[in-house]
Design a protein around this motif. Sequence first.
Motif, PDB file in Angstrom:
ATOM      1  N   ARG A  18      -7.938   4.740   5.110  1.00 48.69           N
ATOM      2  CA  ARG A  18      -9.793   4.277   4.865  1.00 48.69           C
ATOM      3  C   ARG A  18      -9.311   2.710   4.642  1.00 48.69           C
ATOM      4  O   ARG A  18      -9.260   1.336   4.792  1.00 48.69           O
ATOM      5  CB  ARG A  18     -10.692   4.351   3.921  1.00 48.69           C
ATOM      6  CG  ARG A  18     -11.493   3.824   3.713  1.00 48.69           C
ATOM      7  CD  ARG A  18     -12.624   4.552   2.939  1.00 48.69           C
ATOM      8  NE  ARG A  18     -14.327   3.732   2.426  1.00 48.69           N
ATOM      9  CZ  ARG A  18     -14.097   3.885   1.039  1.00 48.69           C
ATOM     10  NH1 ARG A  18     -14.379   4.871   0.225  1.00 48.69           N
ATOM     11  NH2 ARG A  18     -15.935   3.236   0.952  1.00 48.69           N
ATOM     12  N   ILE A  19      -8.086   2.463   3.298  1.00 52.38           N
ATOM     13  CA  ILE A  19      -7.486   1.091   2.757  1.00 52.38           C
ATOM     14  C   ILE A  19      -7.038   0.708   3.540  1.00 52.38           C
ATOM     15  O   ILE A  19      -6.432  -0.980   4.482  1.00 52.38           O
ATOM     16  CB  ILE A  19      -6.715   1.144   1.922  1.00 52.38           C
ATOM     17  CG1 ILE A  19      -7.378   2.660   0.078  1.00 52.38           C
ATOM     18  CG2 ILE A  19      -6.088  -0.231   0.834  1.00 52.38           C
ATOM     19  CD1 ILE A  19      -9.055   1.761   0.346  1.00 52.38           C
ATOM     20  N   ALA A  20      -6.042   1.032   4.710  1.00 47.92           N
ATOM     21  CA  ALA A  20      -5.234   0.208   5.917  1.00 47.92           C
ATOM     22  C   ALA A  20      -6.492  -0.197   6.549  1.00 47.92           C
ATOM     23  O   ALA A  20      -6.002  -1.669   6.919  1.00 47.92           O
ATOM     24  CB  ALA A  20      -3.872   1.402   6.652  1.00 47.92           C
ATOM     25  N   ARG A  21      -6.890   0.259   7.158  1.00 38.66           N
ATOM     26  CA  ARG A  21      -8.444  -0.111   7.696  1.00 38.66           C
ATOM     27  C   ARG A  21      -8.684  -1.621   6.843  1.00 38.66           C
ATOM     28  O   ARG A  21      -9.491  -2.526   8.169  1.00 38.66           O
ATOM     29  CB  ARG A  21      -9.470   0.520   8.245  1.00 38.66           C
ATOM     30  CG  ARG A  21      -8.688   1.874   9.620  1.00 38.66           C
ATOM     31  CD  ARG A  21      -9.799   2.875   9.518  1.00 38.66           C
ATOM     32  NE  ARG A  21     -10.899   3.189   8.983  1.00 38.66           N
ATOM     33  CZ  ARG A  21     -10.890   4.131   8.764  1.00 38.66           C
ATOM     34  NH1 ARG A  21      -9.650   5.352   8.933  1.00 38.66           N
ATOM     35  NH2 ARG A  21     -11.364   5.156   7.466  1.00 38.66           N
ATOM     36  N   LEU A  66       1.019  -1.177  -0.368  1.00 35.81           N
ATOM     37  CA  LEU A  66       0.268  -0.036  -0.350  1.00 35.81           C
ATOM     38  C   LEU A  66       0.631   1.471   0.187  1.00 35.81           C
ATOM     39  O   LEU A  66       1.664   1.463   0.867  1.00 35.81           O
ATOM     40  CB  LEU A  66      -0.644  -0.083   1.303  1.00 35.81           C
ATOM     41  CG  LEU A  66      -1.423   1.215   1.512  1.00 35.81           C
ATOM     42  CD1 LEU A  66      -2.641   1.654  -0.104  1.00 35.81           C
ATOM     43  CD2 LEU A  66      -2.720   0.968   2.840  1.00 35.81           C
ATOM     44  N   TYR A  67       0.458   2.276  -0.800  1.00 35.46           N
ATOM     45  CA  TYR A  67       1.291   3.206  -1.230  1.00 35.46           C
ATOM     46  C   TYR A  67       0.637   4.040  -0.606  1.00 35.46           C
ATOM     47  O   TYR A  67      -0.678   4.339  -0.811  1.00 35.46           O
ATOM     48  CB  TYR A  67       1.834   3.809  -2.814  1.00 35.46           C
ATOM     49  CG  TYR A  67       3.294   3.183  -3.061  1.00 35.46           C
ATOM     50  CD1 TYR A  67       4.103   3.717  -2.814  1.00 35.46           C
ATOM     51  CD2 TYR A  67       2.661   1.631  -4.076  1.00 35.46           C
ATOM     52  CE1 TYR A  67       5.453   3.063  -3.191  1.00 35.46           C
ATOM     53  CE2 TYR A  67       3.544   0.748  -4.109  1.00 35.46           C
ATOM     54  CZ  TYR A  67       5.664   1.644  -3.796  1.00 35.46           C
ATOM     55  OH  TYR A  67       6.597   1.111  -4.775  1.00 35.46           O
ATOM     56  N   PRO A 102      -3.795   6.631  -2.325  1.00 36.75           N
ATOM     57  CA  PRO A 102      -3.592   5.550  -2.396  1.00 36.75           C
ATOM     58  C   PRO A 102      -3.474   4.561  -3.431  1.00 36.75           C
ATOM     59  O   PRO A 102      -4.440   5.325  -4.515  1.00 36.75           O
ATOM     60  CB  PRO A 102      -4.218   4.354  -1.423  1.00 36.75           C
ATOM     61  CG  PRO A 102      -5.818   5.406  -1.582  1.00 36.75           C
ATOM     62  CD  PRO A 102      -5.585   6.318  -1.581  1.00 36.75           C
ATOM     63  N   VAL A 103      -2.494   3.452  -3.524  1.00 38.90           N
ATOM     64  CA  VAL A 103      -2.367   2.618  -4.540  1.00 38.90           C
ATOM     65  C   VAL A 103      -1.935   1.463  -4.243  1.00 38.90           C
ATOM     66  O   VAL A 103      -1.397   1.470  -2.787  1.00 38.90           O
ATOM     67  CB  VAL A 103      -1.030   2.871  -5.579  1.00 38.90           C
ATOM     68  CG1 VAL A 103      -0.135   2.390  -6.449  1.00 38.90           C
ATOM     69  CG2 VAL A 103      -1.219   4.450  -6.700  1.00 38.90           C
ATOM     70  N   LEU A 104      -2.715   0.391  -4.726  1.00 30.57           N
ATOM     71  CA  LEU A 104      -2.739  -1.264  -4.156  1.00 30.57           C
ATOM     72  C   LEU A 104      -1.777  -2.071  -5.022  1.00 30.57           C
ATOM     73  O   LEU A 104      -2.260  -1.581  -6.228  1.00 30.57           O
ATOM     74  CB  LEU A 104      -3.820  -1.287  -3.322  1.00 30.57           C
ATOM     75  CG  LEU A 104      -3.658  -2.636  -2.768  1.00 30.57           C
ATOM     76  CD1 LEU A 104      -3.209  -2.849  -1.289  1.00 30.57           C
ATOM     77  CD2 LEU A 104      -4.918  -3.586  -2.873  1.00 30.57           C
TER      78      LEU A 104
END
Length: 92
Positions: A25-28, A14-15, A62-64
């Motif tokens: 939000r992505i990290a959660r 995850l950038y 973010p970039v995944l």
Amino acid sequence: MTAVDHDTSATLTLYRLHGCPYCERIARRLDRYGLPYTSRFVAGEHSQRDAVAREAGTRSVPVLIDPDRGVTMAESGRIIEYLDATYGGAGD
């Protein structure tokens, strides 16, 4: 599971930017699914984000990156949809 900068078991990357609500939000969501991932924090200035630009073709976060599935994507809404569809779940 907590993100660490050098998690050798993590395949997802995850950038993200410190203090970015979209990145958080992505990290959660990754934490909710118990997915190990590596956080790569980027500079605040777009012009300084060469690493993410090389990987994803964008300087926005973010970039995944999910190399096991050949997926690289930006935009938090799309990433959430991908995580839900791929790793189970029904949205927030």
